[in-house]
Design a protein around this motif. Structure first.
Motif, mmCIF file in Angstrom:
data_model
loop_
_atom_site.group_PDB
_atom_site.id
_atom_site.type_symbol
_atom_site.label_atom_id
_atom_site.label_comp_id
_atom_site.label_asym_id
_atom_site.label_seq_id
_atom_site.Cartn_x
_atom_site.Cartn_y
_atom_site.Cartn_z
ATOM 1 N N SER A 227 0.825 -1.209 0.000
ATOM 2 C CA SER A 227 0.000 0.000 0.000
ATOM 3 C C SER A 227 0.862 1.262 0.000
ATOM 4 O O SER A 227 0.537 2.238 -0.689
ATOM 5 C CB SER A 227 -0.937 -0.004 1.212
ATOM 6 N N VAL B 164 -5.579 3.451 -0.669
ATOM 7 C CA VAL B 164 -6.019 2.130 -0.209
ATOM 8 C C VAL B 164 -7.477 1.864 -0.568
ATOM 9 O O VAL B 164 -7.889 0.713 -0.728
ATOM 10 C CB VAL B 164 -5.784 1.996 1.311
ATOM 11 N N PHE C 292 -5.549 0.206 -6.308
ATOM 12 C CA PHE C 292 -5.055 -0.671 -5.237
ATOM 13 C C PHE C 292 -5.800 -1.998 -5.230
ATOM 14 O O PHE C 292 -5.196 -3.071 -5.160
ATOM 15 C CB PHE C 292 -5.206 0.020 -3.880
#
Length: 216
Positions: A139, A164, A169
């Protein structure tokens, strides 16, 4: 394969990934009228770090879930499964803990209280810790790599929390998870009916399909 051979195979794969990744990244950079990135700069970049971390976290998530699931779940006919009726953490006698420990058992297996509880779950705890750390590294490196692309295109960067929750992601994350889950599912199901002579991951060739928890 011996531990040293496995370590060497891992090292060679990592080196190969670094060169292939560097070539792919440079192809993209040159297509966008950028400059090629030298290999040393690439292997210390967020692009390389995020690719590495996203593979690690998915692998260790696979290990963690497989370890925990096989405590309670049984697949009849699979060599990877316990025999039906033996679900759960089993008794101290079956696990050779506490007063049932052998003379050569690990010291913490014979101990009581917190030490035995921790050691009895240490494999899952370690796999879980490595997964969380790898996911965190993915992340953080992913945020840096994504923001580098955003700034190059004169767009606003994202904070870690925003990244995130972003599609970039979760696209990276879920495409790795689904491949790992599919691989495990395939191995468990195929090993019921198919054999690989001499492999500890397979039942002996002549073992009936319904036989469970038997390795070759």
């Amino acid at each position: 394969m011996a531990l040293a051979q496995r370590a060497e195979a891992c090292r060679l794969a990592l080196v190969g990934q670094s060169f292939a990744g560097n070539a792919a990244a440079n192809a993209d950079r040159l297509a966008e009228d950028g400059t090629a990135l030298p290999w040393p700069a690439y292997v210390t970049s967020s692009d390389f770090a995020v690719d590495l971390a996203e593979n690690w976290q998915s692998e260790y998530l696979q290990f963690l879930l497989f370890i925990l699931a096989t405590v309670w779940l049984v697949q009849r006919g699979s060599p990877e499964s316990k025999k039906p009726g033996r679900q759960g953490e089993e008794s101290d006698a079956e696990q050779k803990t506490g007063r049932h420990a052998d003379a050569d058992s690990p010291a913490w297996a014979g101990a009581g209280g917190l030490r035995q509880a921790l050691y009895g779950r240490s494999l899952g705890l370690l796999m879980g810790l490595i997964f969380v750390l790898s996911w965190l590294a993915q992340s953080v490196a992913g945020t840096a790599a994504y923001n580098a692309r955003q700034l190059a295109q004169l767009q606003d960067p994202l904070g870690w929390g925003e990244y995130v929750l972003s599609a970039d992601f979760w696209n990276r994350t879920l495409q790795n998870w689904q491949s790992e889950f599919l691989a495990v599912l395939s191995m468990v199901v195929f090993s019921v009916y198919l054999r690989q002579r001499g492999s500890p991951e397979s039942k002996p060739v002549g073992t009936p399909h319904e036989e469970t928890g038997v390795e070759g």
